[in-house]
Scaffold this active site. Structure first.
Site, short mmCIF file in Angstrom:
data_model
loop_
_atom_site.label_atom_id
_atom_site.label_comp_id
_atom_site.label_asym_id
_atom_site.label_seq_id
_atom_site.Cartn_x
_atom_site.Cartn_y
_atom_site.Cartn_z
N GLY A 8 66.94 -10.90 -15.07
CA GLY A 8 66.63 -10.16 -16.29
C GLY A 8 65.15 -10.30 -16.54
O GLY A 8 64.47 -11.03 -15.86
N CYS A 9 64.60 -9.59 -17.54
CA CYS A 9 63.15 -9.61 -17.65
C CYS A 9 62.62 -9.07 -18.97
O CYS A 9 63.36 -8.55 -19.78
CB CYS A 9 62.52 -8.75 -16.55
SG CYS A 9 63.01 -9.23 -14.91
N ALA A 10 61.29 -9.21 -19.10
CA ALA A 10 60.54 -8.56 -20.17
C ALA A 10 59.45 -7.74 -19.52
O ALA A 10 58.84 -8.19 -18.54
CB ALA A 10 59.92 -9.61 -21.08
N ASN A 47 62.89 -4.19 -15.51
CA ASN A 47 63.83 -5.08 -16.17
C ASN A 47 65.21 -4.50 -15.91
O ASN A 47 65.50 -3.40 -16.35
CB ASN A 47 63.55 -5.14 -17.67
CG ASN A 47 64.66 -5.85 -18.43
OD1 ASN A 47 65.43 -6.59 -17.83
ND2 ASN A 47 64.73 -5.62 -19.72
#
Lengths: 502, 362
Positions: free
Chosen positions: B12-14, B209
């Protein structure tokens, strides 16, 4: 004394005399002539040797008095010599003939479908609920590689070659009119139309009354060219060149003279009562460059408006063959695996020639990708597609769509007695005897086909949604969605999947 | 434990992006402050940035950023570079020691032009020549990894939280007209710098993301065209897809977006005929490049940024506009941190490409 008379029958016909009312329904229903009244009496008897366990009499008996069971008679057999081996030897010693069989092989070859497991999304990405979100199964079958060209104002020019549009990635496999009955063909044609998919004439031509379903018909051109003429080619949505069939790679088709009657002989354009024997090879195709000529002949004949399919049996070097076909101008390749069905095939061919569809499909898809031409053709897999999970696995291995034959027959009432070649099908499917054909209600058969494909499509959507995939093209060739269990390194390598746990 | 590329690691990410449409400059430090707000969307296992317009003094040269595992990898790679390029300048990329950014590889930067006679001999287009050199280094030279290869742009990435990575690379010393930034939340600990994002090829850089469920279908298709997905990440395959569709096949970015996040057939059926025909053609011709599953991506390219969500919009992404400035982020808070007064804040719909470019001549 006849050898076969000294050999125990495969089945026993058990008649519960307390229940039997001697109505004679079983006598009428049995296509194989098992049941009869003892002459001059109201007593029923059974010739168990003729019984193939098609279940018709059991289903029809109004009092539930009948049961067919495996023969309890002990047969001397060993690990090396089965009862079936012995029976076949006796049969051939007596007849001097080639053994014939119907449907797919009964031998126990590995079923890779059952050794492949499907993935599902957990936490890191969401699964998608097909009841609440769109879930797309529409499939375009054909060549998709295209040049990017623009007109003067920069608009893209859409010039993809003709293709087939399927609302679900399931075709009905080729089964000829002659091998199966008219109501079967009618049911398949109407079901394909209602489902937005296609059925396939097989090599028996197309009955004039079914031309109106042409938009959902693939017309086949096989080595015998039975029933092939201009209107026939123009009637279909696509033309299939049949090179081979999984149940009998390397040999042609055979329709017994007894089945070649009436409309069947007219549709095939051959004299009534003659054996319709199609040659083993196409006598105008002795090599791959000849195939190219036939592909383009058919395209010329249909003004390049229809895709051309080439159907081959899965044989040892299927990947190289498919690569050649992909470069022959064909739009779609159909690969039929070892376990595929047939109306009639020599038993030894059916049971020993070819390779399983899973391995063939994986090898072909991988080879076409290595050569950078996977999108030059559509790829259809067939030969033991038993349920919707098999379809998901086939597409993840690399197929665009699958074709179902045996499953469609079962939906229409087939009980898999493996006796299609006898022409005595009590269920009215694989027969041309008018009194038996009458039994199959095309309305009901169509409804069952529609139900089956609809149910499978729903299940495909459930499985796709579980993986977080909402369009079938994102599943195609997506082998990371599969894991193998209990497979050897070689099998995993060929299938291009990892072992479960990896 | 297997490293990135030997195993597929979901994460997951920003993400954050910024562009000044008038061609004005944005300081790299702003991006560090913005992404720092979304600290909890990363887990310290990867952060990175891409800046555009940061090397005006070398704007006609390819800027290669390379990680080396050791000096022998560097020697091998430099021998290769010397044979294929005219190296105008080379140096270590300036960094500051940082307590939370450790195990750094050797990080070098090269400004180069392809050797003209070499280029002429191989009969390739210049950009294709550069791509092949990058692919060769990344797939065949153990210990060397080119992580940035465009003109007048550069990617900076490491294992760590993105704000720490930004400080490590001293990004407040860079100014560019557009930036992207990425904080990563992978689900295990490969600890390899090459696995951080952005992923960049030529001047395309992608931060992403999500986790695409179509990955292997996309990978196996794109690998038919000479790409090698050595990292097994979504970002890598998306970058290759964009390179293939835009650079090699000549689609516009919007058309490429219509391939990657194609509208549903039911939506296509409702379009006016010309648009319907175009969307149908793109879906039929490039069906295997449809991305399914959640994603929000920012694509950086010379002169602009593109933001794109998956067609169900399974990942958050908002856009804030203030005059000539546009900010794109996983969360609005990151935008407000650097630019509190916005004229307009909006969320693009699923599958709707938002493309922002610098004015011609700016």
């Amino acid at each position: 004394m006849s050898l076969m008379n000294t050999f125990p029958s495969r089945f026993e016909v058990v008649r519960d005399m307390d229940k039997c009312i001697a109505c004679g329904r079983c006598v009428v229903e049995c296509g194989h002539g098992v049941h009869r009244f003892v002459k001059g009496t109201k007593k029923l008897a059974a010739d168990e040797r003729r019984c193939v366990n098609c279940y018709r009499c059991v289903a029809a008996c109004p009092t539930g008095a009948l049961k067919i069971i495996p023969n309890r008679q002990a047969v001397n057999e060993s690990s090396n010599w089965s009862a079936a081996n012995r029976r076949e030897i006796a049969l051939q010693a007596e007849s001097g003939g080639v053994l014939l069989s119907g449907m797919g092989t009964v031998k126990n070859y590995p079923l890779y479908w059952d050794k492949l497991l499907i993935n599902a999304a957990q936490v890191t990405n969401p699964s998608i609920d097909p009841l609440r979100e769109p879930m797309e199964t529409r499939t375009y079958l054909g060549r998709s590689a295209a040049e990017i060209r623009r007109d003067g104002s920069g608009r893209l020019i859409s010039d993809l070659p003709p293709h087939l549009t399927l609302e679900t990635p399931i075709l009905f496999a080729a089964m000829s009119y002659g091998a199966i009955s008219y109501p079967c063909h009618e049911a398949l044609a109407r079901a394909a139309t209602e489902l937005g998919t296609f059925y396939n004439t097989g090599e028996g031509g197309l009955h004039p009354d079914l031309y109106r379903y042409g938009a959902h018909t693939i017309v086949q051109v096989a080595s015998g060219r039975f029933g092939v003429h201009r209107r026939y080619l123009e009637a279909g949505a696509a033309v299939e060149i049949k090179i081979g069939q999984g149940a009998k790679p390397g040999i042609g088709g055979h329709l017994a003279g007894a089945k070649n009657v009436g409309d069947i002989s007219r549709t095939r354009m051959i004299p009534e009562g003659t054996d319709a024997i199609s040659p083993a090879p196409h006598h105008d195709i002795y090599s791959i460059e000849d195939l190219r000529q036939l592909v383009y002949s058919l395209k010329e004949a249909t003004r390049y408006e229809k895709p051309v399919l080439v159907k081959i049996a899965a044989v040892h070097n299927v990947a190289a063959i498919a690569s050649g076909i992909a470069r022959s101008g064909a739009d779609i390749i159909v690969i039929d695996g070892l376990r595929g069905g047939t109306g009639a095939a020599p038993t030894q061919t059916r049971d020993n020639v070819g390779i399983p569809i899973e391995l063939a499909l994986a090898a072909v898809d991988a080879r076409l990708r290595e050569e950078g031409i996977r999108n030059h053709v559509g790829l259809v897999a067939s030969g033991t597609i038993r349920n919707s999970a098999d379809i998901v696995k086939a597409i993840a291995l690399g197929a665009d769509a699958v074709a179902i034959g045996t499953a469609a027959l079962i939906a229409m009432g087939c009980h898999m007695c493996h006796s299609c070649h006898t022409g005595n099908c009590s269920w009215g499917i694989c027969t041309q005897r008018p009194e038996l054909v009458r039994r199959l209600d095309p309305d009901e058969a169509k409804a069952h086909l529609v139900n089956l494909v609809t149910a499978w499509t729903r299940e495909i959507k459930e499985l796709m949604g579980g993986m977080g995939i909402n369009s079938i093209e994102a599943l195609r060739g997506n082998r990371l969605m599969l894991r193998g269990v209990g497979l050897t390194d070689a099998e995993l390598r060929i299938l291009g999947v990892r072992h479960a746990g990896e | 434990m297997q490293k990135e590329g030997q195993v597929r690691i979901p994460s997951g990410c920003a993400i954050v992006g910024a562009i000044d449409r008038s061609g004005g400059t944005i300081c790299g430090g702003d991006m560090v402050r913005a992404i720092a707000v979304m600290h909890d969307r990363s887990n310290g296992l990867g952060g990175g940035f891409a800046g555009y317009g940061i090397y005006p003094q070398y704007k006609d040269l390819y800027a290669f950023h390379i990680f080396y595992a050791g000096s022998s990898a560097k020697e091998t790679c430099e021998r290769f570079l010397e044979k294929h390029f005219d190296i105008v300048n080379l140096s270590k990329i300036p960094t500051s020691p940082h307590p939370r950014v450790t195990d750094a590889p050797l990080i070098w930067r090269y400004f180069m032009a392809p050797l003209p006679n070499k280029l002429a001999r191989c009969q390739l287009d210049e950009r294709e020549y550069v791509v092949r050199c990058v692919t060769r280094i990344n797939t065949q030279m153990k210990g060397a990894h080119v992580f940035s290869s465009g003109k007048n742009m550069g990617a900076f990435k490491a294992v760590g939280y993105p704000e720490d990575v930004g400080e490590f690379y001293r990004l407040d010393e860079y100014e560019g007209y557009a930036w992207t930034a990425h904080g990563r939340y992978p689900t295990n600990t490969p600890g390899w710098w090459g696995g951080a994002h952005p992923f960049a090829l030529l001047d395309y850089s992608v931060v992403h993301n999500g986790e695409i469920s179509s990955y292997d279908a996309n990978r196996r298709f794109i690998e038919m065209y000479g790409y090698k997905c050595t990292l097994q990440t979504d970002t890598e395959v998306i970058t290759y897809i964009i390179d293939y569709l835009v650079r090699r096949r000549g689609l516009t970015l919007e058309e490429a977006a219509n391939v990657m996040a194609a509208p549903f057939w039911t939506t296509i059926a409702q379009q006016e005929p010309e648009r319907r025909e175009r969307l149908t053609f793109l879906r039929q011709a490039f069906g295997s490049l449809l991305l399914t599953g959640p994603f929000s991506i920012l694509v950086g390219f010379t002169g602009g940024l593109m933001a794109l969500n998956d067609r169900l919009k399974l990942r958050s992404m908002v856009i804030g506009e203030a005059g000539s400035r546009v900010y794109i982020s996983s969360e609005e808070s990151a935008i407000r941190a650097v630019w509190p007064d916005l004229d307009r804040v909006w969320a693009p719909r699923g599958g709707e490409a938002a493309i922002f470019t610098v004015k011609e001549g700016a």
